[in-house]
Scaffold this active site. Structure first.
Site, short mmCIF file in Angstrom:
data_model
loop_
_atom_site.label_atom_id
_atom_site.label_comp_id
_atom_site.label_asym_id
_atom_site.label_seq_id
_atom_site.Cartn_x
_atom_site.Cartn_y
_atom_site.Cartn_z
N TYR A 60 0.84 -1.20 0.00
CA TYR A 60 0.00 0.00 0.00
C TYR A 60 0.87 1.25 0.00
O TYR A 60 1.75 1.41 0.86
CB TYR A 60 -0.92 -0.01 1.23
N SER A 61 0.68 2.14 -0.98
CA SER A 61 1.36 3.43 -1.06
C SER A 61 2.89 3.22 -1.08
O SER A 61 3.40 2.53 -1.95
CB SER A 61 0.90 4.32 0.10
N TRP A 62 3.61 3.78 -0.10
CA TRP A 62 5.07 3.58 -0.03
C TRP A 62 5.39 2.10 0.02
O TRP A 62 6.39 1.64 -0.57
CB TRP A 62 5.60 4.29 1.22
#
Length: 276
Positions: free
Chosen positions: A107-109
């Site tokens: 998720y994301s980073w």
């Protein structure tokens, strides 16, 4: 080597510290059956913030969460690190837990970490899910104003600042529900250290997967929101085009909808992993 194991026999959750070299990595495992699912978290967040995903997942699955060095309950690294090294650390954590083949959700980073893990472990990573993420330093950026606010940890540390800014930061369901999203961000009991946050930022600034995506041979699900100010949806379309075996799922929400609307997004992920 592990230390400090805590097991709740009623909820099947186990928390432990796994030692990898000079690192002490805090890990939470929800024990179940099937291929374990490893969740790679976003920038500056402790594993508690992923609670809505775990709560929305089917009850029989094994789910692994962890804090990267400097986040949550994992002490900061003595030196800066990159994603290739961190992917190696995750592999050693899984060795200590006794998990060989896994599915990885980034998720994301954490999507960058998930991509790197899949590249380094083509036989160990069975399936890959990339949520609200991109190819890293070489990608289509969000607005400079939004990205500038991501340079600070205040959304985790300052509830008033978070409530005033999360709508602009995350889009989607954060726009009408800023207070609830701010509360979600504040649910982690341990704040990320300033050193740890800077190390995460540096790792992301020096990494890209763009030329390597064709080498990821695993089935991949790319999940993105059309109202994501941090990672514009075009990044998902780029990854979908370059990944050899990718499925694209677009939703109308924003960057954090996998948490705020986990009951809608997680079943899509779970169904993808169940087809393997």
């Amino acid at each position: 080597m592990t230390a400090g194991n805590v097991l709740d026999h009623h909820t099947r959750f186990e928390e432990r510290i796994v030692r990898v070299g000079c690192h002490r990595i805090r890990v939470s495992v929800r024990h179940g059956s099937g291929v374990p699912v490893v969740l790679c978290n976003g920038l500056g967040a402790g594993l508690e913030i992923l609670g809505p995903i775990v709560e929305s997942w089917n009850a029989g699955a094994t789910i692994v969460r962890f804090d990267v060095p400097g986040a949550g309950g994992s002490p900061s690294s003595l030196v800066p690190y990159g994603f290739p090294y961190l992917a190696w650390v995750v592999g050693r954590v899984l060795d200590a837990l006794g998990f060989r083949v896994v599915d990885v959700v980034g998720y994301s980073w954490g999507g960058a970490l998930a991509q790197q893990f899949a590249l380094q472990n083509p036989r160990r990573c069975r399936r890959l899910v990339l949520v609200a993420t991109s190819t890293g330093a070489v990608s289509v950026p969000g607005s400079p104003r939004t990205l500038a606010k991501m340079l600070t940890r205040r959304r985790f540390d300052d509830a008033a600042w978070a409530a005033a800014n999360v709508a602009e930061l995350y889009g989607g369901t954060a726009r009408p529900n800023a207070g609830a999203v701010a509360g979600l961000l504040g649910r982690q009991p341990r704040t990320t250290s300033r050193t740890g946050y800077l190390q995460q930022l540096l790792a992301g600034a020096l990494w890209t997967s763009l030329p390597l995506l064709p080498l990821i041979r695993q089935p991949v699900l790319v999940v993105a929101g059309t109202d994501d100010p941090i990672v514009p949806a075009v990044n998902a379309r780029i990854m979908h085009r370059l990944l050899p075996h990718a499925t694209l799922h677009m939703h109308s929400g924003g960057h954090i909808d996998v948490l705020t609307e986990a009951g809608e997004v997680v079943p899509v992920i779970d169904a993808f992993l169940a087809t393997g």
